[in-house]
Design an enzyme around this catalytic site. Structure first.
Site, short mmCIF file in Angstrom:
data_model
loop_
_atom_site.label_atom_id
_atom_site.label_comp_id
_atom_site.label_asym_id
_atom_site.label_seq_id
_atom_site.Cartn_x
_atom_site.Cartn_y
_atom_site.Cartn_z
N LYS A 147 0.40 -1.33 -0.24
CA LYS A 147 0.24 0.19 -0.05
C LYS A 147 0.85 1.33 0.12
O LYS A 147 -0.25 2.11 -0.53
CB LYS A 147 -1.40 -0.04 1.68
CG LYS A 147 -0.27 0.08 2.26
CD LYS A 147 -0.99 -0.18 4.12
CE LYS A 147 -0.64 0.19 5.06
NZ LYS A 147 -1.15 -1.17 6.15
N ARG B 132 -7.13 -1.69 17.55
CA ARG B 132 -7.57 -1.33 16.75
C ARG B 132 -8.04 -2.95 16.06
O ARG B 132 -9.20 -3.13 17.30
CB ARG B 132 -6.61 -1.18 15.23
CG ARG B 132 -6.65 -0.01 14.22
CD ARG B 132 -5.61 0.38 12.85
NE ARG B 132 -5.36 -1.31 12.34
CZ ARG B 132 -4.86 -1.20 11.35
NH1 ARG B 132 -4.24 -0.04 11.05
NH2 ARG B 132 -4.34 -2.05 10.79
#
Ligand SMILES: *Cc1c(COP(=O)(O)O)cnc(C)c1O
Length: 353
Positions: free
Chosen positions: A36, A129
């Site tokens: 990414k 998270r």
């Protein structure tokens, strides 16, 4: 050649990949390369695969779609959206998951599409998270292994992200425990035990990684040589495989303090200026539309970034290593955040040398 441009050094990137594969393998770990950071530019991803990477991973399915012609395993890193599951099954082999409803839908679609989709269950070891709470992991696993069309291939965790919780022997041992319990209760040997991202490299190198951990998902350390626990550049890794280049569009001698009543700048903050007298300044055609302030540094240590607006970066070039001319290219090193944004900007040309 159009500028600004991101120059990717193939040799350096390849060298980083080879070195990290070798290091990880010493500790029984197979690294996934996280794409990414460079928006999964296929030509750059191919360099990593050529270096020996067997798994490419990305947070976005659109990026994995770009990689569909590259031969290797593809992993979706971000918990999938219910609205993208058809693409998830089509363009990824494995996805990281934490919701039973999502996994059931993936299963249904896989069966329809005549596929078997692999799932890694994410466990939250404290960073807060994504992931299921460790106490509930076996309940989830019990359900997942009964879903047609999916195969549970592993467990993983993410650390040093939302909560900045560092990976340790203790918190990663939670994964080992789950692995052992699954083996005992279900006689299933999970293939992938994924112990985090670039921030797990130091723990690995110290030899204190639980032995069950056999996978890491590496982005920043691979691309920029930077370990993310304390930000050091790992010996033998290049931190300059990606260099940003911008062209000088103006050079003038000007005072270092603006003339007039100081209000707020184009972005709502009140700037401060040191009076250093008349200085030689250059403007390069690169701005906040491409890259955030404080995420890029001129390679020439004599240059200073004075500020930027949406389309301009103003530099003090008085003490530069040489006399710059209009049209010259100034090179910048960039951090991971900058790499993400310049790769996303359609205004920045990308090329490989
Ligand atoms: C982005 C990402 C990574 C890679 O993180 P780095 O710190 O760049 O190594 C790993 N895992 C997940 C789930 C991610 O989203």
């Amino acid at each position: 050649m159009p500028y600004p441009a991101l120059k990717v050094d193939m040799k350096k990137l390849e060298s980083n990949a080879r070195f990290l594969i070798q290091e990880c393998n010493k500790f029984g770990i197979n690294p996934m390369a996280v794409t990414k950071g460079f928006s999964a530019i296929p030509e750059v991803a191919q360099i990593l695969v050529n270096a020996g990477i067997n798994t490419l991973a990305d947070a976005r399915i659109l990026n994995l779609k770009k990689l569909r012609h590259i031969e290797c395993t593809k992993v979706l890193l971000r918990i999938p959206m219910l609205s993208e599951l058809k693409d998830v099954v089509e363009f990824s082999d494995i996805s990281l998951n934490s919701e039973i409803k999502t996994i059931r839908e993936i299963g249904k679609l896989s069966v329809q599409m005549g596929k078997k989709h692999k799932v890694i269950l994410m466990i939250d070891v404290g960073d807060l998270r994504e992931g299921v709470w460790p106490d509930n992991a076996l309940e989830y696993i019990d359900q997942i292994i009964q879903i047609d069309g999916v195969e549970l291939v592993g467990v993983g965790t993410n650390v040093t992200c939302y909560g900045a919780v560092l990976p340790t022997y203790e918190n990663l041992s939670i994964l080992s425990e789950i692995y052992q319990n699954v083996k005992k209760q279900y006689n299933i040997k999970l293939d992938i035990i994924s112990g985090g991202n670039s921030s797990s490299i130091l723990l690995m190198k110290s030899g204190k990684m639980p032995k069950e951990i056999n996978n890491l998902r590496l982005g920043e350390v691979l691309l920029l040589g930077r370990e993310t626990q304390d930000g050091t550049i790992i010996d033998s890794l290049y931190d300059d495989a990606f260099i940003l280049q911008a062209e000088i569009i103006e050079i003038k001698e000007k005072p270092s303090v603006p003339i007039g009543i100081i209000g707020v700048d184009g972005f709502g903050s009140k700037p401060n200026f040191d009076d250093r007298g008349i200085r030689k300044r250059a403007i390069v055609a690169l701005g906040r539309q491409d890259i955030k302030v404080n995420t890029y540094q001129p390679l020439d240590p004599g240059l200073d970034i004075l500020g930027s607006s949406s389309d301009h970066t103003v530099l003090d070039i008085t003490d530069g290593s040489h006399a710059y001319d209009l049209g010259d290219i100034i090179e910048f090193s960039i951090n991971y955040e900058a790499l993400l944004s310049v790769c996303t900007s359609e205004y920045v040309r990308k090329y490989i040398v």
